[in-house]
Write an enzyme that holds these catalytic residues in place. Structure first.
Site, PDB file in Angstrom:
ATOM      1  N   ASP A 173      21.531  42.521  35.075  1.00 21.47           N
ATOM      2  CA  ASP A 173      21.928  41.223  35.640  1.00 21.47           C
ATOM      3  C   ASP A 173      22.499  41.417  37.037  1.00 21.47           C
ATOM      4  O   ASP A 173      23.471  42.143  37.237  1.00 21.47           O
ATOM      5  CB  ASP A 173      22.980  40.564  34.744  1.00 21.47           C
ATOM      6  CG  ASP A 173      23.434  39.220  35.299  1.00 21.47           C
ATOM      7  OD1 ASP A 173      22.774  38.214  35.007  1.00 21.47           O
ATOM      8  OD2 ASP A 173      24.453  39.188  36.030  1.00 21.47           O
TER       9      ASP A 173
ATOM     10  N   TYR B 122      25.763  39.406  45.302  1.00 19.21           N
ATOM     11  CA  TYR B 122      26.398  40.707  45.050  1.00 19.21           C
ATOM     12  C   TYR B 122      26.002  41.686  46.149  1.00 19.21           C
ATOM     13  O   TYR B 122      24.909  42.239  46.157  1.00 19.21           O
ATOM     14  CB  TYR B 122      25.974  41.262  43.689  1.00 19.21           C
ATOM     15  CG  TYR B 122      26.306  40.384  42.503  1.00 19.21           C
ATOM     16  CD1 TYR B 122      27.237  39.352  42.600  1.00 19.21           C
ATOM     17  CD2 TYR B 122      25.693  40.581  41.271  1.00 19.21           C
ATOM     18  CE1 TYR B 122      27.537  38.546  41.520  1.00 19.21           C
ATOM     19  CE2 TYR B 122      25.988  39.790  40.178  1.00 19.21           C
ATOM     20  CZ  TYR B 122      26.904  38.777  40.301  1.00 19.21           C
ATOM     21  OH  TYR B 122      27.202  37.980  39.221  1.00 19.21           O
TER      22      TYR B 122
ATOM     23  N   GLN C 116      25.548  31.405  31.569  1.00 24.59           N
ATOM     24  CA  GLN C 116      26.364  32.594  31.788  1.00 24.59           C
ATOM     25  C   GLN C 116      27.767  32.144  32.171  1.00 24.59           C
ATOM     26  O   GLN C 116      27.951  31.448  33.169  1.00 24.59           O
ATOM     27  CB  GLN C 116      25.756  33.485  32.878  1.00 24.59           C
ATOM     28  CG  GLN C 116      26.537  34.769  33.062  1.00 24.59           C
ATOM     29  CD  GLN C 116      25.912  35.742  34.039  1.00 24.59           C
ATOM     30  OE1 GLN C 116      26.629  36.418  34.791  1.00 24.59           O
ATOM     31  NE2 GLN C 116      24.594  35.835  34.052  1.00 24.59           N
TER      32      GLN C 116
ATOM     33  N   TYR D  84      30.263  37.018  30.946  1.00 29.05           N
ATOM     34  CA  TYR D  84      30.634  37.922  32.027  1.00 29.05           C
ATOM     35  C   TYR D  84      32.149  38.119  32.049  1.00 29.05           C
ATOM     36  O   TYR D  84      32.901  37.344  31.464  1.00 29.05           O
ATOM     37  CB  TYR D  84      30.094  37.465  33.379  1.00 29.05           C
ATOM     38  CG  TYR D  84      30.720  36.244  34.024  1.00 29.05           C
ATOM     39  CD1 TYR D  84      31.915  36.322  34.722  1.00 29.05           C
ATOM     40  CD2 TYR D  84      30.079  35.002  33.985  1.00 29.05           C
ATOM     41  CE1 TYR D  84      32.470  35.215  35.354  1.00 29.05           C
ATOM     42  CE2 TYR D  84      30.618  33.879  34.613  1.00 29.05           C
ATOM     43  CZ  TYR D  84      31.817  33.997  35.286  1.00 29.05           C
ATOM     44  OH  TYR D  84      32.364  32.900  35.913  1.00 29.05           O
TER      45      TYR D  84
ATOM     46  N   LYS E 107      43.160  51.202  32.063  1.00 26.97           N
ATOM     47  CA  LYS E 107      43.332  52.169  33.161  1.00 26.97           C
ATOM     48  C   LYS E 107      44.328  51.665  34.210  1.00 26.97           C
ATOM     49  O   LYS E 107      45.029  52.454  34.837  1.00 26.97           O
ATOM     50  CB  LYS E 107      41.983  52.450  33.814  1.00 26.97           C
ATOM     51  CG  LYS E 107      40.983  53.129  32.895  1.00 26.97           C
ATOM     52  CD  LYS E 107      39.626  53.285  33.564  1.00 26.97           C
ATOM     53  CE  LYS E 107      38.614  53.890  32.613  1.00 26.97           C
ATOM     54  NZ  LYS E 107      37.260  53.980  33.227  1.00 26.97           N
TER      55      LYS E 107
END
Length: 329
Positions: free
Chosen positions: A52, A57, A192, A220, A231
């Site tokens: 995807d 992006y 989405q 998403y 983390k």
């Protein structure tokens, strides 16, 4: 890997799909091309056949790297998902609905939501070129554009299906009301939307609507951009231009950390990471068809794919859900 049918289409997508936002670099503190290509290869080699991406992006970079990574591979064994409807270049800038100001290569620019028929046709041709393919498996509207009639957007998608340039059409970030309006013109394959342990608002109305109308849900940000990996609480360092500095501010970080500490024994008992436990939980929620997981290198991609090996019992799922109920009070 598991595979699931998307909505009312014939598309079979990997339950965990490779999310290519981070490898675009913008808003994520840059990227390493070699590692990014290796991540895509590792995802494919471990059964994560659904990729995807989106023009936004990296302002085309993510699509280009996906195209490079799949070059020479069996195209029929890969499902390419991309998007349209965010514009930033000089010819389109100022058209549509203003979204936000951004920066690319040190230069400021403005991003607009723009989903007219002419723009969709233009964007698809650009995406096909960057991806190095002649069809897109699922084309999705990236964000609703309130300056364009939904019916016009859907008519363009219908035309692209008829032309064979896309196999199926979906949307992103649509409300139930917008889905109903869209489906008066075209039967959609998917929506989405953002969904995670920390963000379950779609369970109220969107999930029931999707289940009733055979609309796939592609989730998403299941890891909340890395927050749920744990983390961040263990000396995780973000680069200065990483958007997550501000993004994480919406959460009560102390409570999130305590929640992760309480569910970590479940992961440890299965020799799994918190990330894998969170991903697996997300894939098991009602109405969720596909879960997107980003990876910056091969190791992360393999770990994401291996999340589906986790077998969570009813008791373990209940433990997680009880702890979630405490977190979300």
């Amino acid at each position: 890997m598991e595979y699931r049918k998307l909505g009312n289409t014939n598309l079979q997508l990997s339950t965990i799909a490779y999310g290519a936002f981070a490898i675009g670099g913008n808003m994520w503190g840059g990227n390493e091309k070699k590692d990014s290509i290796a991540a895509v290869h590792a995802a494919l080699d471990h059964g994560m056949t659904t990729l995807d991406t989106a023009p936004f992006y990296g302002f085309g970079l993510s699509e280009e790297m996906i195209g490079e990574a799949i070059n020479g591979r069996d195209r029929t064994a890969i499902q390419l998902l991309t998007k349209f409807g965010l514009v930033w270049d000089g010819s389109n800038q100022g058209k549509g609905e203003f979204f936000f100001d951004a920066e690319h290569n040190g230069k400021p620019l403005s991003v607009y939501k723009y989903a007219t028929k002419a723009n969709i046709i233009k964007e698809v041709e650009e995406s096909l070129t960057r991806l190095g393919t002649d069809y897109i498996d699922l084309l999705q509207l990236h964000w609703p554009d309130n300056t364009t009639r939904i019916s016009e957007t859907m008519e363009a998608l219908e035309l692209l299906i008829q032309q064979g340039k896309i196999k199926a059409a979906g949307v992103s970030n649509y409300s139930v009301a917008q889905l109903r309006e869209a489906e008066a013109t075209l039967k959609l394959a998917s929506n989405q939307v953002s969904y995670s342990m920390l963000n379950r608002s779609i369970e109220r109305d969107l999930v029931p609507h999707a289940l009733e109308n055979q609309i796939g849900i592609i989730a998403y940000s299941p890891m909340e951009r890395g927050l749920l990996t744990g983390k961040y609480f263990n000396d995780g360092k973000l680069k200065a231009d990483d958007h997550r500095h501000g993004y994480f501010g919406q959460f009560d970080l102390d409570r999130v950390q305590q929640f992760l500490e309480r569910i970590s024994p479940v992961a440890e008992s299965k020799s799994a990471t918190l990330s894998q436990l969170v991903l697996r939980w997300t894939t098991l929620q009602p109405g969720i068809t596909v879960v997107l997981a980003g990876a910056r290198n091969a190791e992360q991609a393999i770990a994401n794919a291996d999340a589906l090996r986790l077998d969570l019992s009813a008791e373990e799922l209940n433990l997680i859900n009880v702890e979630l109920s405490k977190l979300n009070r």
